[in-house]
Design a protein around this motif. Structure first.
Motif, mmCIF file in Angstrom:
data_model
loop_
_atom_site.group_PDB
_atom_site.id
_atom_site.type_symbol
_atom_site.label_atom_id
_atom_site.label_comp_id
_atom_site.label_asym_id
_atom_site.label_seq_id
_atom_site.Cartn_x
_atom_site.Cartn_y
_atom_site.Cartn_z
ATOM 1 N N GLN A 1 14.435 -16.371 -20.088
ATOM 2 C CA GLN A 1 13.728 -17.125 -19.053
ATOM 3 C C GLN A 1 12.411 -16.455 -18.689
ATOM 4 O O GLN A 1 11.423 -17.141 -18.425
ATOM 5 C CB GLN A 1 14.614 -17.295 -17.822
ATOM 6 N N ALA A 2 12.370 -15.132 -18.675
ATOM 7 C CA ALA A 2 11.130 -14.427 -18.354
ATOM 8 C C ALA A 2 10.069 -14.672 -19.426
ATOM 9 O O ALA A 2 8.887 -14.859 -19.110
ATOM 10 C CB ALA A 2 11.391 -12.929 -18.188
ATOM 11 N N LEU A 3 10.482 -14.689 -20.678
ATOM 12 C CA LEU A 3 9.533 -14.970 -21.757
ATOM 13 C C LEU A 3 9.004 -16.404 -21.667
ATOM 14 O O LEU A 3 7.807 -16.657 -21.859
ATOM 15 C CB LEU A 3 10.174 -14.711 -23.118
ATOM 16 N N LYS A 4 9.882 -17.341 -21.344
ATOM 17 C CA LYS A 4 9.451 -18.728 -21.166
ATOM 18 C C LYS A 4 8.517 -18.854 -19.965
ATOM 19 O O LYS A 4 7.548 -19.619 -19.995
ATOM 20 C CB LYS A 4 10.666 -19.648 -21.011
ATOM 21 N N LEU A 5 8.795 -18.083 -18.903
ATOM 22 C CA LEU A 5 7.914 -18.085 -17.734
ATOM 23 C C LEU A 5 6.515 -17.613 -18.124
ATOM 24 O O LEU A 5 5.523 -18.208 -17.707
ATOM 25 C CB LEU A 5 8.496 -17.188 -16.634
ATOM 26 N N ALA A 6 6.442 -16.571 -18.929
ATOM 27 C CA ALA A 6 5.138 -16.069 -19.372
ATOM 28 C C ALA A 6 4.387 -17.133 -20.174
ATOM 29 O O ALA A 6 3.174 -17.323 -19.995
ATOM 30 C CB ALA A 6 5.312 -14.796 -20.202
ATOM 31 N N GLU A 7 5.099 -17.840 -21.033
ATOM 32 C CA GLU A 7 4.476 -18.924 -21.806
ATOM 33 C C GLU A 7 3.949 -20.021 -20.881
ATOM 34 O O GLU A 7 2.831 -20.518 -21.054
ATOM 35 C CB GLU A 7 5.481 -19.513 -22.795
ATOM 36 N N GLU A 8 4.765 -20.381 -19.915
ATOM 37 C CA GLU A 8 4.344 -21.431 -18.970
ATOM 38 C C GLU A 8 3.161 -20.993 -18.120
ATOM 39 O O GLU A 8 2.300 -21.802 -17.782
ATOM 40 C CB GLU A 8 5.514 -21.853 -18.080
ATOM 41 N N THR A 9 3.112 -19.712 -17.778
ATOM 42 C CA THR A 9 1.977 -19.198 -17.014
ATOM 43 C C THR A 9 0.692 -19.363 -17.817
ATOM 44 O O THR A 9 -0.353 -19.734 -17.269
ATOM 45 C CB THR A 9 2.212 -17.722 -16.637
ATOM 46 N N GLY A 10 0.770 -19.125 -19.109
ATOM 47 C CA GLY A 10 -0.387 -19.364 -19.976
ATOM 48 C C GLY A 10 -0.791 -20.830 -19.966
ATOM 49 O O GLY A 10 -1.991 -21.155 -19.972
ATOM 50 N N GLU A 11 0.187 -21.719 -19.931
ATOM 51 C CA GLU A 11 -0.120 -23.147 -19.887
ATOM 52 C C GLU A 11 -0.778 -23.527 -18.560
ATOM 53 O O GLU A 11 -1.652 -24.404 -18.523
ATOM 54 C CB GLU A 11 1.135 -23.964 -20.159
ATOM 55 N N VAL A 12 -0.393 -22.854 -17.469
ATOM 56 C CA VAL A 12 -1.074 -23.079 -16.184
ATOM 57 C C VAL A 12 -2.538 -22.677 -16.315
ATOM 58 O O VAL A 12 -3.430 -23.398 -15.868
ATOM 59 C CB VAL A 12 -0.389 -22.284 -15.033
ATOM 60 N N CYS A 13 -2.778 -21.536 -16.941
ATOM 61 C CA CYS A 13 -4.162 -21.076 -17.111
ATOM 62 C C CYS A 13 -4.981 -22.069 -17.933
ATOM 63 O O CYS A 13 -6.149 -22.339 -17.610
ATOM 64 C CB CYS A 13 -4.184 -19.696 -17.754
ATOM 65 N N LYS A 14 -4.389 -22.621 -18.971
ATOM 66 C CA LYS A 14 -5.098 -23.634 -19.763
ATOM 67 C C LYS A 14 -5.399 -24.867 -18.917
ATOM 68 O O LYS A 14 -6.496 -25.435 -18.999
ATOM 69 C CB LYS A 14 -4.270 -24.018 -20.994
ATOM 70 N N ALA A 15 -4.457 -25.278 -18.088
ATOM 71 C CA ALA A 15 -4.674 -26.449 -17.232
ATOM 72 C C ALA A 15 -5.776 -26.171 -16.210
ATOM 73 O O ALA A 15 -6.584 -27.059 -15.900
ATOM 74 C CB ALA A 15 -3.373 -26.849 -16.541
#
Length: 106
Positions: free
Chosen positions: A35-49
């Motif tokens: 879940q922590a690794l997926k959170l990091a991926e999603e955080t990157g997607e927030v930055c792209k947005a």
């Protein structure tokens, strides 16, 4: 699964919903590390947005979600991690703010 009720939700309600959602969708056995690794991926997607919202240059081949949806994904993973570790996010926020209130901010 029942949809979320209308109106604002508190952190306890979010954590409860995420726990039920993970059981129903087969994610309950994911580890905290997963879940922590997926959170990091999603955080990157927030930055792209955010880049998209700020009209900053981006790779034209990059897929970018909407900021609200990406932030919701981050919230889901934060709640999932807290659930796995037996943390009450409301209390964690209160405890952290007690520390932050004593800090000197520049």
């Amino acid at each position: 699964m029942k949809p979320l009720p209308p109106g604002p939700l508190n952190l306890a309600q979010i954590q409860e919903y995420v726990a039920k959602m993970e059981l129903e969708r087969g994610f309950a056995n994911s580890t905290t590390v997963d879940q922590a690794l997926k959170l990091a991926e999603e955080t990157g997607e927030v930055c792209k947005a955010v880049r998209k919202c700020a009209s900053l240059r981006m790779d034209p081949n990059s897929t970018v979600g909407e900021l609200g949806a990406e932030l919701a994904d981050v919230l889901i993973y934060v709640a999932a991690i807290a659930n796995r570790e037996g943390l009450d996010l409301s209390q964690a926020l209160r405890d952290k703010e007690l520390v932050n209130e004593k800090r000197t901010w520049c």
